[in-house]
Design a protein around this motif. Structure first.
Motif, PDB file in Angstrom:
ATOM      1  N   MET A   1      -4.435   2.761   2.025  1.00 48.54           N
ATOM      2  CA  MET A   1      -5.280   1.605   1.701  1.00 48.54           C
ATOM      3  C   MET A   1      -5.004   1.112   0.284  1.00 48.54           C
ATOM      4  O   MET A   1      -4.744  -0.071   0.063  1.00 48.54           O
ATOM      5  CB  MET A   1      -6.747   2.061   1.813  1.00 48.54           C
ATOM      6  N   LYS A   4      -1.526  -0.331   0.000  1.00 45.79           N
ATOM      7  CA  LYS A   4      -1.460  -1.651   0.620  1.00 45.79           C
ATOM      8  C   LYS A   4      -2.035  -2.713  -0.305  1.00 45.79           C
ATOM      9  O   LYS A   4      -1.469  -3.787  -0.466  1.00 45.79           O
ATOM     10  CB  LYS A   4      -2.251  -1.625   1.926  1.00 45.79           C
ATOM     11  N   LEU A   7       0.350  -3.641  -2.883  1.00 45.38           N
ATOM     12  CA  LEU A   7       1.385  -4.513  -2.331  1.00 45.38           C
ATOM     13  C   LEU A   7       0.878  -5.948  -2.264  1.00 45.38           C
ATOM     14  O   LEU A   7       1.594  -6.886  -2.597  1.00 45.38           O
ATOM     15  CB  LEU A   7       1.761  -4.058  -0.918  1.00 45.38           C
ATOM     16  N   HIS A   8      -0.400  -6.094  -1.837  1.00 45.50           N
ATOM     17  CA  HIS A   8      -0.984  -7.434  -1.773  1.00 45.50           C
ATOM     18  C   HIS A   8      -0.888  -8.122  -3.113  1.00 45.50           C
ATOM     19  O   HIS A   8      -0.505  -9.276  -3.213  1.00 45.50           O
ATOM     20  CB  HIS A   8      -2.478  -7.349  -1.462  1.00 45.50           C
ATOM     21  N   ARG A  11       2.561  -9.106  -3.911  1.00 47.84           N
ATOM     22  CA  ARG A  11       3.116 -10.145  -3.048  1.00 47.84           C
ATOM     23  C   ARG A  11       2.482 -11.500  -3.310  1.00 47.84           C
ATOM     24  O   ARG A  11       2.973 -12.511  -2.851  1.00 47.84           O
ATOM     25  CB  ARG A  11       2.869  -9.794  -1.575  1.00 47.84           C
ATOM     26  N   ARG A 190     -10.879 -12.442   1.137  1.00 49.12           N
ATOM     27  CA  ARG A 190      -9.638 -12.809   1.814  1.00 49.12           C
ATOM     28  C   ARG A 190      -9.524 -12.044   3.129  1.00 49.12           C
ATOM     29  O   ARG A 190      -9.132 -12.599   4.154  1.00 49.12           O
ATOM     30  CB  ARG A 190      -8.444 -12.485   0.919  1.00 49.12           C
ATOM     31  N   GLU A 191      -9.891 -10.776   3.113  1.00 51.74           N
ATOM     32  CA  GLU A 191      -9.830 -10.014   4.363  1.00 51.74           C
ATOM     33  C   GLU A 191     -10.802 -10.572   5.394  1.00 51.74           C
ATOM     34  O   GLU A 191     -10.552 -10.540   6.579  1.00 51.74           O
ATOM     35  CB  GLU A 191     -10.151  -8.539   4.107  1.00 51.74           C
TER      36      GLU A 191
ATOM     37  N   ASP B  91       0.935 -11.118   4.369  1.00 55.78           N
ATOM     38  CA  ASP B  91       1.853 -10.929   3.246  1.00 55.78           C
ATOM     39  C   ASP B  91       2.555  -9.576   3.287  1.00 55.78           C
ATOM     40  O   ASP B  91       3.377  -9.291   2.428  1.00 55.78           O
ATOM     41  CB  ASP B  91       1.105 -11.118   1.917  1.00 55.78           C
ATOM     42  N   LEU B  92       2.223  -8.752   4.271  1.00 58.39           N
ATOM     43  CA  LEU B  92       2.967  -7.496   4.420  1.00 58.39           C
ATOM     44  C   LEU B  92       3.982  -7.676   5.552  1.00 58.39           C
ATOM     45  O   LEU B  92       3.783  -8.494   6.444  1.00 58.39           O
ATOM     46  CB  LEU B  92       2.021  -6.350   4.773  1.00 58.39           C
ATOM     47  N   PHE B 100       0.476   0.775   7.509  1.00 58.77           N
ATOM     48  CA  PHE B 100      -0.893   0.741   7.020  1.00 58.77           C
ATOM     49  C   PHE B 100      -1.869   1.208   8.092  1.00 58.77           C
ATOM     50  O   PHE B 100      -2.712   2.068   7.854  1.00 58.77           O
ATOM     51  CB  PHE B 100      -1.237  -0.667   6.547  1.00 58.77           C
ATOM     52  N   ARG B 132       7.973 -10.640   6.999  1.00 60.43           N
ATOM     53  CA  ARG B 132       6.535 -10.703   6.707  1.00 60.43           C
ATOM     54  C   ARG B 132       5.794 -11.162   7.951  1.00 60.43           C
ATOM     55  O   ARG B 132       6.224 -12.097   8.622  1.00 60.43           O
ATOM     56  CB  ARG B 132       6.263 -11.710   5.584  1.00 60.43           C
TER      57      ARG B 132
END
Ligand code: ATP
Ligand code: MG
Lengths: 360, 313
Positions: A1, A4, A7-8, A11, A190-191, B91-92, B100, B132
């Motif tokens: 988690m 990730k 990474l968000h 990115r 955002r999620e 974006d992943l 994940f 992506r």
């Protein structure tokens, strides 16, 4: 988690930009622009006496460093125009008979015109002008004898009373706050927008785990930002840190935690990223005005002061100034840390109570 | 053996609005169950309630033997869920999304890698693993979402409109995948708006304004008495210009319903009404069977009428 989430952040160039660059930019802009110490007030002079003494008076004004002669007016009208147009904030008019009166021992008044539209400037101008007049008078009366009463001011902790020293330690706190609240709030919202929160809710991951996974990277990011700003403060603004930065970090940790929890709380209330952004700013603004960051708490009306003491920002700004300017240590700052930890626990609890319900 | 999924009188309310109204159903293990119903009828809400994501206001539900009210975490450990809206991280990359979710489901690194490879092979995602997720086309997004939902070897998978908005070829491939899963004994609970997909399900449920109006095999639903009421029959009419035909027969006495299907027209008419009464060439008129859509439309009409009658007195 947590991985990730990192990474968000990497990115998403806009988040990264907001997270790192904007605060630094703000720091530089605000750090340079906010200078409440009034210096170099533009001044217009109408010297009708045109004597050695009158020129000496003007020079002693200039020597204070508070006044810059910007306009040498030829007549009264020009003096007025300089003030009305704003080319000068202060006008000095020395009458024709000034030197004569001075030398004969009569009272020798000169006229000081002050533009009152900027109160800080006006106050400073009046104060300095009085001091100049007083000194000149004393010099005349006493001649070479020493002053009977003398103030020997010594400003502790911020010797040249530079505004940067006052503002930057506070700015550091406010910027860290903005970033911590904003990043967590937008990341959760955002999620929500993407529907990924619903997808997560369908997995066995518990809300607590989801929140922890989100909070940890942002905690590091916010603390990192705090350090970066401190580095800029020392490097660019030449504000030395008198105390131990480690102690300050220890006090900052519960603060950042509280702010992440505030972000979380915001995310449970907002439905869109724009909404979250606005709400996050909404939480920051009272912190800016009531935390003693801009206006000293001591000069506020009591109810506002009480309100100020309810804000975590107040406590960290106090600690930050304590460590950076006064060299305070753990012995002085543990109450701040304790108060902040209490606040963090409270907000976390609130967020934890609201979060699972809003996820469903 | 207990059914894979069971609900009795399940009711979900949002404030004063009842989104699911006393729905009862039972899905056997290994079955492909299709849930159909118009937009807003409560399909997604029913799925969310079955997973314990929204509380039941009344009734009960159990999934794989676990009570949806008391043990939702246990349920979530053994089900897969593919939501109506694409809900992976755009974006992943596809691979990172799978990693994940493998982490979220608590798969160890070795198992995660193994499952990832298996599923990439199963759905054919291999070449796109480093793309992506947000840049994948609709069909590939759905396949990726399915792969993510299958990582932890769920015994039941909820698929909320898995084929909405993707092309017919991709749609068929998704269904081929579903049948392979079903062959492995996985129970599938699928919602859809496509009638051809409905026909492929073992059993169907039709939900309308929160009420489960019918349950059964596709053939059972077509044969429901209300679909072709006594004294009526269904006909199919071939013609050059189906829309002109439709305009000409609509509203004539004895015509209950008429719609266009591609080149032909289908209608529900009273028994006594012949081609001549409709101004049609008899050689073009054939008797027709009711299809699933006919069944759903008549079910909706009957419910509409029942509600109107309820309000009237
Ligand atoms: N969280 C919520 N709060 C209030 N109302 C809701 C909520 N979720 C769904 N609804 C309402 O419940 C009803 C059923 O929605 P649901 O999403 O279950 O329909 P659906 O059958 O899945 O529709 P679709 O075919 O469009 O996906 C809708 O009228 C919707 O507006
Ligand atoms: Mg839906």
């Amino acid at each position: 988690m947590a991985r990730k989430e990192l990474l968000h952040v990497l990115r998403d160039p806009t988040t990264l930009f907001v997270a790192l660059f904007i605060p630094v930019l703000q720091l530089v802009l605000l750090g340079y622009a906010i200078d409440t110490n009034v210096r170099h007030i533009r001044t217009a002079v109408l010297d009708e006496a045109r004597t050695q003494e009158s020129r000496a008076l003007v020079r002693s004004f200039e020597n204070t460093g508070d006044f810059d002669v910007a306009v040498l007016a030829a007549d009264e009208e020009e003096l007025h125009r300089a003030l009305v147009s704003g080319r000068a904030r202060v006008g000095i008019r020395i009458p024709e008979d000034w030197s004569r009166r001075l030398l004969s021992g009569d009272p020798a008044p000169f006229l000081l015109l002050v533009d009152g539209s900027e109160s800080a400037v006006a106050g400073q101008a009046l104060g300095t002008a009085n001091a100049v007049a007083l000194r000149e008078s004393l010099a005349r009366l006493l001649g070479d004898r020493p002053l009977p009463v003398e103030v020997r001011p010594r400003v502790l902790f911020n010797p040249d009373t530079r505004s940067a020293n006052f503002f930057v330690p506070g700015l550091m706190v406010v910027l860290t706050q903005i970033m911590a609240v904003m990043l967590t709030a937008t990341s959760v919202v955002r999620e929500k927008e993407q529907g990924t929160l619903e997808q997560l809710a369908m997995t066995p991951a518990r809300p607590g785990e989801i929140v922890a996974g989100k909070a940890i990277p942002y905690l590091f990011l916010a603390v990192g930002e705090f350090c970066a700003i401190a580095a800029i403060m020392v490097g660019v603004f030449r504000v030395p840190i008198h105390g131990s930065f480690g102690t300050l970090l220890l006090v900052a940790l519960p603060f950042v935690t509280a702010m992440l929890a505030v972000g979380l709380l915001v995310s449970t209330l907002a439905a869109t990223r724009e909404g979250a952004m606005q709400m996050a700013m909404g939480t920051v603004i009272p912190s800016i005005f009531l935390s003693g960051y801009v206006f000293p708490l001591d000069s506020m009306p009591a109810p506002f002061r009480a309100l100020g003491y309810c804000l975590p920002t107040t406590w960290l700004i106090d600690a930050s100034r304590g460590v950076i300017l006064r060299g305070a240590g753990w012995a002085e700052l543990w109450p701040n840390a304790a108060v902040l930890s209490g606040m963090a626990a409270l907000v976390l609890l609130l967020a934890a109570l609201r979060f699972p319900r809003s996820a469903a | 053996m207990t059914p894979a999924l069971e609900a009795r009188g399940a009711t979900v309310r949002f404030g004063r609005f009842t989104a699911v109204d006393g729905a009862s159903l039972s899905v056997g293990r290994g079955e492909v169950f299709g849930l159909l119903g118009p937009n807003g009828s409560g399909k997604t809400t029913l799925i969310r309630a079955l997973c314990g994501l929204v509380p039941l206001a009344a009734g009960e539900a159990s999934v794989l033997g676990e009570d949806a009210r008391r043990r939702p975490e246990r349920i979530r450990q053994s089900i897969g869920y593919m939501s109506q809206k694409f809900s992976l991280y755009p974006d992943l990359t596809a691979g990172e999304n799978m990693e994940f979710y493998a982490g979220i489901y608590g798969l160890g690194p070795a198992e995660a890698r193994e499952r990832r490879e298996e599923l990439e092979a199963l759905v054919g995602l291999g070449p796109y693993a480093d793309r992506r997720a947000g840049r994948l086309s609709g069909g590939w997004k759905q396949r990726l979402a399915l792969a993510c939902a299958l990582l932890h070897r769920p015994r039941l998978v909820f698929l909320d409109e898995p084929t909405a908005g993707i092309d017919p070829v991709a749609r068929r491939e998704v269904w081929n995948l579903l049948f392979r899963l079903s062959a492995d004994g996985i129970t599938l609970f699928v919602t859809t708006h496509y009638m051809d997909e409905a026909e492929r399900c073992d059993r169907l449920g039709y939900i309308y304004m929160g009420r489960m109006l019918a349950l059964g095999r596709p053939a059972d639903l077509r044969a429901l008495p209300g679909v072709t009421p006594p004294g009526t029959r269904r006909i199919k009419v071939k013609g050059e210009d189906a829309s002109a035909l439709l305009a000409s027969i609509r509203g004539r006495p004895g015509v209950r319903e008429a719609t266009i299907y591609g080149q032909s027209l289908r209608a529900l008419v009273d028994e006594g009404v012949g081609p001549a009464d409709l101004g049609l060439d008899p050689s073009r008129v054939r008797p027709a069977e009711a299809d699933i859509e006919d069944a759903f439309i008549s079910l909706s009409r009957a419910e509409e009428a029942r509600r109107a009658a309820e309000r009237a007195p």
